[in-house]
Design a protein around this motif. Structure first.
Motif, PDB file in Angstrom:
ATOM      1  N   ARG A  72      10.621 -87.780  -3.624  1.00  0.00           N
ATOM      2  CA  ARG A  72      10.240 -86.901  -4.733  1.00  0.00           C
ATOM      3  C   ARG A  72      10.264 -85.432  -4.324  1.00  0.00           C
ATOM      4  N   THR A  73      10.453 -84.575  -5.323  1.00  0.00           N
ATOM      5  CA  THR A  73      10.372 -83.122  -5.101  1.00  0.00           C
ATOM      6  C   THR A  73       9.144 -82.539  -5.808  1.00  0.00           C
ATOM      7  N   THR A  74       8.183 -83.384  -6.129  1.00  0.00           N
ATOM      8  CA  THR A  74       6.946 -82.952  -6.786  1.00  0.00           C
ATOM      9  C   THR A  74       6.299 -81.807  -6.007  1.00  0.00           C
ATOM     10  N   PRO A  75       5.920 -80.704  -6.678  1.00  0.00           N
ATOM     11  CA  PRO A  75       5.254 -79.610  -5.961  1.00  0.00           C
ATOM     12  C   PRO A  75       3.973 -80.080  -5.266  1.00  0.00           C
ATOM     13  N   ILE A  76       3.773 -79.589  -4.042  1.00  0.00           N
ATOM     14  CA  ILE A  76       2.593 -79.965  -3.259  1.00  0.00           C
ATOM     15  C   ILE A  76       1.875 -78.708  -2.784  1.00  0.00           C
ATOM     16  N   GLY A 153      29.592 -83.834  -4.611  1.00  0.00           N
ATOM     17  CA  GLY A 153      29.042 -84.887  -5.461  1.00  0.00           C
ATOM     18  C   GLY A 153      27.789 -85.551  -4.924  1.00  0.00           C
ATOM     19  N   ARG A 154      27.450 -85.298  -3.653  1.00  0.00           N
ATOM     20  CA  ARG A 154      26.240 -85.882  -3.063  1.00  0.00           C
ATOM     21  C   ARG A 154      25.044 -84.992  -3.352  1.00  0.00           C
ATOM     22  N   SER A 155      23.969 -85.609  -3.838  1.00  0.00           N
ATOM     23  CA  SER A 155      22.776 -84.848  -4.187  1.00  0.00           C
ATOM     24  C   SER A 155      22.060 -84.331  -2.941  1.00  0.00           C
ATOM     25  N   VAL A 156      21.619 -83.069  -3.006  1.00  0.00           N
ATOM     26  CA  VAL A 156      20.796 -82.479  -1.948  1.00  0.00           C
ATOM     27  C   VAL A 156      19.369 -82.411  -2.487  1.00  0.00           C
ATOM     28  N   LYS A 157      18.445 -83.122  -1.859  1.00  0.00           N
ATOM     29  CA  LYS A 157      17.069 -83.174  -2.355  1.00  0.00           C
ATOM     30  C   LYS A 157      16.344 -81.881  -1.989  1.00  0.00           C
ATOM     31  N   LEU A 158      16.054 -81.076  -3.016  1.00  0.00           N
ATOM     32  CA  LEU A 158      15.377 -79.792  -2.806  1.00  0.00           C
ATOM     33  C   LEU A 158      14.078 -79.760  -3.595  1.00  0.00           C
ATOM     34  N   THR A 159      13.063 -79.137  -3.014  1.00  0.00           N
ATOM     35  CA  THR A 159      11.828 -78.908  -3.750  1.00  0.00           C
ATOM     36  C   THR A 159      12.068 -77.774  -4.746  1.00  0.00           C
ATOM     37  N   PRO A 160      11.191 -77.603  -5.731  1.00  0.00           N
ATOM     38  CA  PRO A 160      11.366 -76.493  -6.675  1.00  0.00           C
ATOM     39  C   PRO A 160      11.452 -75.131  -5.998  1.00  0.00           C
ATOM     40  N   ILE A 161      10.658 -74.908  -4.950  1.00  0.00           N
ATOM     41  CA  ILE A 161      10.703 -73.635  -4.234  1.00  0.00           C
ATOM     42  C   ILE A 161      12.055 -73.468  -3.547  1.00  0.00           C
ATOM     43  N   GLU A 162      12.522 -74.507  -2.875  1.00  0.00           N
ATOM     44  CA  GLU A 162      13.816 -74.438  -2.185  1.00  0.00           C
ATOM     45  C   GLU A 162      14.946 -74.184  -3.175  1.00  0.00           C
ATOM     46  N   PHE A 163      14.918 -74.887  -4.323  1.00  0.00           N
ATOM     47  CA  PHE A 163      15.963 -74.669  -5.324  1.00  0.00           C
ATOM     48  C   PHE A 163      15.903 -73.236  -5.846  1.00  0.00           C
ATOM     49  N   GLY A 164      14.690 -72.737  -6.067  1.00  0.00           N
ATOM     50  CA  GLY A 164      14.549 -71.374  -6.564  1.00  0.00           C
ATOM     51  C   GLY A 164      15.153 -70.350  -5.616  1.00  0.00           C
ATOM     52  N   SER A 179      11.966 -60.672   2.433  1.00  0.00           N
ATOM     53  CA  SER A 179      10.953 -61.718   2.278  1.00  0.00           C
ATOM     54  C   SER A 179       9.960 -61.401   1.167  1.00  0.00           C
ATOM     55  N   GLU A 180       9.564 -60.132   1.073  1.00  0.00           N
ATOM     56  CA  GLU A 180       8.588 -59.752   0.043  1.00  0.00           C
ATOM     57  C   GLU A 180       9.159 -59.971  -1.357  1.00  0.00           C
ATOM     58  N   GLU A 181      10.419 -59.573  -1.548  1.00  0.00           N
ATOM     59  CA  GLU A 181      11.043 -59.731  -2.859  1.00  0.00           C
ATOM     60  C   GLU A 181      11.224 -61.204  -3.207  1.00  0.00           C
ATOM     61  N   ILE A 182      11.659 -62.000  -2.224  1.00  0.00           N
ATOM     62  CA  ILE A 182      11.826 -63.441  -2.454  1.00  0.00           C
ATOM     63  C   ILE A 182      10.500 -64.072  -2.840  1.00  0.00           C
ATOM     64  N   PHE A 183       9.445 -63.728  -2.103  1.00  0.00           N
ATOM     65  CA  PHE A 183       8.141 -64.323  -2.385  1.00  0.00           C
ATOM     66  C   PHE A 183       7.680 -64.004  -3.799  1.00  0.00           C
ATOM     67  N   GLU A 184       7.787 -62.743  -4.196  1.00  0.00           N
ATOM     68  CA  GLU A 184       7.279 -62.348  -5.506  1.00  0.00           C
ATOM     69  C   GLU A 184       8.127 -62.919  -6.646  1.00  0.00           C
ATOM     70  N   LEU A 185       9.434 -63.085  -6.425  1.00  0.00           N
ATOM     71  CA  LEU A 185      10.293 -63.658  -7.445  1.00  0.00           C
ATOM     72  C   LEU A 185      10.137 -65.174  -7.567  1.00  0.00           C
ATOM     73  N   ILE A 186      10.000 -65.846  -6.431  1.00  0.00           N
ATOM     74  CA  ILE A 186       9.973 -67.311  -6.437  1.00  0.00           C
ATOM     75  C   ILE A 186       8.569 -67.863  -6.632  1.00  0.00           C
ATOM     76  N   TRP A 187       7.613 -67.333  -5.918  1.00  0.00           N
ATOM     77  CA  TRP A 187       6.236 -67.808  -6.026  1.00  0.00           C
ATOM     78  C   TRP A 187       5.520 -67.220  -7.244  1.00  0.00           C
TER      79      TRP A 187
END
Length: 232
Positions: A72-76, A153-164, A179-187
């Motif tokens: 699962r990729t359920t947020p934790i 065609g092969r699925s890569v299992k990513l969490t929502p944060i990783e996909f973002g 890093s600061e920009e990534i954090f504020e945009l994704i989180w």
């Protein structure tokens, strides 16, 4: 329909406190006081996010997190009384999306829950001119609408944060994000001390998954002292 959140903590008082605050926000809440019960419950119920204590008897939080990430990729959101950098990094490396140290402000926990749920429901929106349905980078395809990434065609299992993070970098080829920009945009949160560790760990996990599927090809580049980018 209300989002359903699973609280996994053997401390009755803390679990009840979290439950009260989440119920007040309109979420549906399930509780488990040990890892095995939590995993069994996730097999039966549709869980949208897990609040997971690190230190539990029997199956600890790290083991539970790893088992969840197998399928699962359920947020934790991981909770722990340990506040060392290595403890946080270990939690994030095993698949947690965020990490909070006990004792915590319940209002901050609610804010982080909301942020993680937003991340799981939509990706960062790129400029209007770049809102293609699918982004292709060699053998890698990134589908914004289904939040999926595939390699040949092969699925890569990513969490929502990783996909973002992947979608953000891929939709702005050649641009360097700090890093600061990534954090504020994704989180969807303000950058704070320790945020850099979270970004670094998630980038590392994302790289490992992509390179494993792409025969070692290094897609995400580090621009030392500046940030990260994906070449066009």
């Amino acid at each position: 329909m209300s989002k359903q959140i699973l609280i996994v903590d053997d401390d009755e008082k803390i679990a009840k406190l979290i439950e009260i605050y989440l119920l007040n926000e309109g979420y549906a809440v399930q509780r488990a006081d040990n890892g095995l019960t939590a995993l069994e419950l996730m097999d039966r119920e549709e869980i949208d996010l897990v609040v997971l204590d690190l230190m539990m008897p029997g199956l600890d939080g790290i083991s539970v997190c790893m088992k969840i990430r197998e399928t699962r990729t359920t947020p934790i959101l991981m909770l722990s009384a340990k506040d060392g950098d290595m403890d946080k990094i270990t939690g994030l490396m095993t698949g947690a999306d965020d990490y909070m140290v006990k004792p915590f402000n319940p209002l901050e926990l609610v804010a982080r829950v909301k942020s993680l749920l937003r991340r799981s429901s939509y990706a960062v929106q790129p400029p209007q001119a770049q809102q293609e349905h699918i982004i292709k980078l060699g053998s890698l395809s990134i589908d914004k609408e289904t939040h999926t990434a595939t390699v040949d065609g092969r699925s890569v299992k990513l969490t929502p944060i990783e996909f973002g993070i992947l979608f953000l970098l891929a939709s702005h080829p050649g641009r360097v994000f700090g890093s600061e920009e990534i954090f504020e945009l994704i989180w969807k949160d303000k950058y704070f001390e320790g945020s850099n560790n979270s970004v670094t760990v998630h980038i590392s996990r994302l790289r490992d998954k992509l390179e494993k599927e792409m025969d070692g090809e290094k897609l995400i580049r580090t621009v030392w002292g500046v940030g990260y980018k994906i070449e066009g």
